[in-house]
Design an enzyme around this catalytic site. Structure first.
Site, PDB file in Angstrom:
ATOM      1  N   GLU A   1       3.111   6.855  -2.499  1.00 54.36           N
ATOM      2  CA  GLU A   1       3.025   8.143  -3.187  1.00 54.36           C
ATOM      3  C   GLU A   1       3.978   9.164  -2.563  1.00 54.36           C
ATOM      4  OE1 GLU A   1      -1.095   6.192  -3.293  1.00 54.36           O
ATOM      5  OE2 GLU A   1       0.437   6.598  -1.758  1.00 54.36           O
TER       6      GLU A   1
ATOM      7  N   ASP B   1     -17.379  10.070  -8.897  1.00 55.14           N
ATOM      8  CA  ASP B   1     -16.513  10.579  -7.843  1.00 55.14           C
ATOM      9  C   ASP B   1     -15.784   9.424  -7.160  1.00 55.14           C
ATOM     10  OD1 ASP B   1     -15.253  12.056  -5.928  1.00 55.14           O
ATOM     11  OD2 ASP B   1     -17.057  12.554  -4.796  1.00 55.14           O
TER      12      ASP B   1
ATOM     13  N   ASP C   1       0.841  -1.192   0.000  1.00 56.79           N
ATOM     14  CA  ASP C   1       0.000   0.000   0.000  1.00 56.79           C
ATOM     15  C   ASP C   1       0.881   1.248   0.000  1.00 56.79           C
ATOM     16  OD1 ASP C   1      -2.397   1.326  -0.073  1.00 56.79           O
ATOM     17  OD2 ASP C   1      -3.196   0.404   1.745  1.00 56.79           O
TER      18      ASP C   1
END
Length: 699
Positions: free
Chosen positions: A453, A518, A450
Site C-alpha cells: 500500500e 468491523d 504482503d
C-alpha cells in the site's frame, strides 16, 4: 426554473475599480487564491434517480441571460440556470447543479481556439473552465447497444492552490464499486469516509483499503470513472450525510505537483438501461480482464498458513508438526504457507538457522508429503538487516526527497525500515533474484506478497520514476513484481489498483475473529462482491475464523465462517479444526470435501471471467437488475448464475430468511426435489449448525 429540476445557481460579481495599480490587482489575485483554499471553485452535486434528491436549498437566484446558453449535448442538457441533466424520455437519470459554491464571474462560451471535439465549453474568466464531450462507445456484440458517455472536465484557471469539488447525492439510489473498506457495508454508500487522498491504504487501521479503483455505478444505470491522473480526494457521508464528494487539489503530499499547474477534475459519466447493463459495458470498455486464471489447485483445495495458528512462534519442528497434523486428520491441501517470522532479519531473504537448522531437509520432507511450500515476503528492509545496507548503497530503496539516502519509515514489524523502490527496474530485478534464490536453493514454490500500500511510504519521498498518482508508482508495480516472480500463478497479493489483468489471488486484509462488520465476519460477502465488481474475481477471503488477534474464535463462528468459504474462490485455513474438538473436525472435513466437489463450478466461472470480465461471486441483482429487493441484500450471493448461497451470519441462529431472485432454484440442502421459484422470500428457513443453505439454478 421548473419545479422538476429543483436546482440553484447564484452569481457573484467582484470587479476591481478602474485605475488600480498592477500591485493592487496582483494582491487581489493572491487573496482570491487564498479564499479558494478554504472554499470551492465549483461544486457539482449529482442527484441520481427520477425527481432528483436531497434538500432543495435556498431560494433560487436566476443567472443572468448570456449567449452561452442554452446548450444540449445528446441527452445531456445545460440551461441558463446551469442545470445539467441527462434525460431518457421523461426519466431524469442524472442532475448536476453546477456552481453551487459560486463564481465571481459570469460564464461565457469558450473562445474558438477550444478543441474541435468539445461539444460544450463554458468559462468563468480567470476562475474555471468546464468542458463536455460526448462519446458513443461501440460494445462487444454480446452486450447489445452502444454505451453513451459524457466526459466532464473542470479546469482551474486562477492558481495552483484552487480546489475543485463535485458531490454526488447518493441518498436516492444504491451505489457500488469504489474500494475495500474496513467495515465494507453493502451497498457502497452505506460506508462513511472523511475527506482523504484517494489512495491504496491499509484498511486494517481504518483507511481506504488495499483494493482501490476510481469506478462507481448505481441502480439508476449511471456510472462514473475518474481519470487516473486527477489529484483525487474523496469523502462519503462526511460531513454531509448522503453526499459522495470528489475533490481535485494539490497539497504537499501525496500528489506532487511537479509541473506546477492548477488542478483538473476529469471524469466520465455513462448511462445505460440498468445497474447490470452499465456495469458490464463500462468494465468492458475501461477495465482490463484477467489474462488467465490462478493455479486451479487453489480453487480445489485449501491453503494452510502458519500465521493465525502460531503467529511468529514457528520453527522447523512446528511447521512439520502442522503438516503432519493436516494429513493425520485427513484434510486436503493445495500448499502450506510459512508466514512471519522465518528470516534472520526482516529484509534478509534466507532462513533463520536458529529456527530452521536444516531448511532444505524440512522442505524436502514437506514436498515428500505432497505439500507445495510458499513463503511470506514483503517490501520492507529493517535497518539491522544485511540487505538494507546493500539496497541503500545501491539506491534500491525509496529515498529522501532529492537525496541518495534511503527514507526510513515504521511498519508493523519494525520502527526503522527502508522500502523497496518498485519503480526502479534494477531494484525489482535484484529483489526477484533474491526470490529466485529461495526457489532454486530450497524448492520454494511461490510467495505470499504482503503490504504494497502507498500508506507505508513516507509522506514526502523520492523514487526512480515519479508518477502523479502514487498508486501507479507503488501498488501497481508491487503486483507486477509478484506476477513476474511466479508465472505459474499460485501466489497471492493484498493490494490492487488497475492490476486486474494479473491472474493472481487477491487476499482480503486480516479479519478479526468476531461476528461483526468491523473488519470481521459480516464484512466478507460485501468485500468479495466489491472486489469482483471492481474487476478482481480471484478473491482469497483471508483465514477461516479470522486471525485471533483478540482471542480465538468461538466454535460456532468458526463453523459458520467455514461454511461461508465453501463457495468462495479461495479457501484458507490457519486455526486448525482440531484446535476445538472432534465434532468440529468432522464438520470441517465434510465442508472441505464439499468445496472440492464443487470446485469445477468455481473454475468454470474463473475461466469465464477471462473472456467477459464478469465476477465469479455475484450480487443477487445479477439475475434481475430491476428487482429492487436484491439491491441491498448483503448476506447472500451467487456463484456465477448457477448457485445461490445463503450462509447463516448471526450468532446463535438455526434458521434465516432467504430471498430467491428470479429463476427456479432447486433445494440442495434437503436433497429433495423441491424447487423454489423466485422472486420471493422464504421466511425462517431451517439451517442447523452443521448445514449450509444452497440452491441450484435449474431455469
Amino acid at each position: 426554473m421548473s419545479s422538476e429540476t429543483n436546482l440553484v445557481y447564484e452569481t457573484r460579481t467582484v470587479t476591481a475599480a478602474p485605475g488600480r495599480s498592477k500591485q493592487t490587482r496582483s494582491l487581489l489575485v493572491v487573496m482570491s487564491c487564498l479564499i479558494l483554499l478554504a472554499g470551492v471553485v465549483g461544486v457539482v452535486v449529482w442527484r441520481v434517480g427520477a425527481g432528483g434528491g436531497g434538500s432543495p436549498g435556498p431560494e433560487p437566484t436566476a443567472a443572468p441571460h448570456t449567449s452561452a446558453f442554452p446548450v444540449r449535448v445528446r441527452n445531456l442538457m445545460l440551461s441558463s440556470e446551469l442545470e445539467l441533466k441527462i434525460v431518457n424520455g421523461s426519466d431524469v437519470k442524472l442532475l448536476i447543479d453546477l456552481g453551487k459554491g459560486g463564481f465571481s464571474a459570469v460564464p461565457r462560451r469558450c473562445n474558438s481556439s477550444s478543441a474541435s471535439d468539445v461539444n460544450a465549453c463554458l468559462e468563468w474568466e480567470n476562475e474555471a473552465r468546464l468542458r463536455i464531450i460526448y462519446n458513443s462507445h461501440n460494445i462487444d456484440q454480446r452486450l447489445g447497444s452502444a454505451l453513451d458517455c459524457y466526459e466532464i472536465s473542470w479546469e482551474a484557471l486562477r492558481c495552483v492552490d484552487q480546489v475543485l469539488t463535485d458531490c454526488v447525492n447518493v441518498s436516492v439510489d444504491q451505489w457500488y464499486g469504489g474500494y475495500a473498506d474496513k467495515h465494507q457495508y453493502w451497498p457502497f454508500q452505506k460506508n462513511t469516509r472523511s475527506l482523504r487522498a484517494y489512495q491504496v491504504n491499509d484498511s486494517y487501521v481504518g483507511e481506504i483499503g488495499g483494493v482501490v479503483e476510481r469506478y462507481f455505478f448505481s441502480t439508476a444505470g449511471v456510472g462514473m470513472l475518474i481519470d487516473h491522473d486527477v489529484p483525487l480526494y474523496f469523502s462519503l457521508n462526511d460531513p454531509d450525510q448522503g453526499q459522495m464528494c470528489f475533490t481535485a487539489k494539490y497539497e504537499t503530499y501525496p500528489y506532487v505537483n511537479v509541473k506546477n499547474v492548477p488542478p483538473v477534475l476529469k471524469y466520465k459519466l455513462c448511462q445505460a438501461a440498468n445497474v447490470k447493463d452499465v456495469h458490464l459495458k463500462m468494465t468492458e470498455l475501461f477495465i482490463d480482464k484477467p489474462t488467465g486464471t490462478p493455479d486451479e489447485m487453489l480453487f480445489k483445495r485449501p491453503i494452510w498458513s502458519t500465521w493465525a495458528q502460531y503467529k511468529k512462534d514457528i520453527n522447523q519442528s512446528t511447521v512439520l508438526e502442522f503438516a503432519n497434523d493436516i494429513i493425520a486428520n485427513n484434510f486436503s491441501y493445495a500448499q502450506i504457507e510459512i508466514d512471519d517470522d522465518w528470516t534472520p532479519a526482516y529484509g534478509d531473504m534466507d532462513f533463520n538457522t536458529a529456527k530452521f537448522p536444516d531448511a532444505r531437509q524440512m522442505i524436502k520432507d514437506l514436498n515428500d508429503l505432497g505439500f507445495r511450500v510458499t513463503l511470506w515476503v514483503h517490501p520492507f528492509f529493517n535497518a539491522d538487516s544485511m540487505a538494507f545496507q546493500v539496497a541503500a548503497l545501491n539506491r534500491m530503496l525509496v529515498r529522501q526527497l532529492d537525496s541518495p539516502a534511503p527514507m526510513i519509515t515504521p511498519w508493523w514489524d519494525g520502527p526503522l525500515a527502508g522500502i523497496l523502490d518498485v519503480s526502479n527496474r534494477s531494484a525489482v530485478d535484484w529483489f526477484l533474484l533474491k526470490l529466485n534464490y529461495m526457489k532454486a536453493t530450497y524448492n520454494i514454490s511461490s510467495f505470499k506478497f504482503d503490504a504494497g500500500e502507498t500508506s507505508w511510504a513516507p509522506h514526502i519521498y523520492s523514487q526512480a520514476n515519479v508518477t502523479l498518482n502514487p498508486a501507479e508508482a507503488y501498488p501497481m508495480k508491487w503486483v507486477q513484481l509478484a506476477a513476474e516472480a511466479d508465472p505459474t500463478f499460485h501466489q497471492e497479493v493484498r493490494v490492487g489498483y488497475k492490476t486486474q489483468k494479473y491472474p493472481i489471488f487477491v487476499r482480503m486484509m486480516d479479519k478479526g475473529s468476531n461476528w461483526g462488520h468491523d473488519n470481521a465476519f459480516k464484512s466478507i460477502i460485501p468485500c468479495v462482491l466489491t472486489y469482483g465488481l471492481l474487476g478482481y474475481p480471484f478473491v482469497l477471503p483471508d483465514m477461516i475464523g479470522g486471525n485471533a488477534y483478540n482471542g480465538q474464535p468461538d466454535p460456532e463462528l468458526y463453523v459458520r465462517w467455514l461454511q461461508l468459504n465453501v463457495f468462495l474462490p479461495g479457501m484458507q485455513y490457519s486455526i486448525t479444526p482440531w484446535h476445538f474438538n472432534d465434532t468440529i473436525v468432522d464438520i470441517a472435513r465434510t465442508f472441505t470435501e464439499m468445496r472440492e466437489n464443487f470446485s469445477s463450478v468455481l473454475i468454470k466461472f474463473a475461466r469465464e471471467s477471462t473472456r467477459t470480465g464478469e465476477p465469479i461471486i455475484r450480487p443477487l441483482w445479477w439475475m434481475d437488475p430491476n428487482d429492487q429487493v436484491t439491491w441491498t441484500i448483503e448476506d447472500e450471493f451467487l456463484v456465477g448464475d448457477e448457485i445461490l448461497v445463503a450462509p447463516v451470519m448471526e450468532k446463535g441462529a438455526r434458521s434465516r430468511d432467504i430471498y430467491f431472485p428470479r429463476g427456479n432454484w432447486k433445494n440442495e440442502l434437503r436433497n429433495t426435489s423441491d424447487v423454489i421459484s423466485g422472486p420471493k422470500w422464504v421466511q425462517d428457513y431451517k439451517v442447523d449448525i452443521d448445514e449450509l443453505a444452497y440452491f441450484m439454478n435449474i431455469s
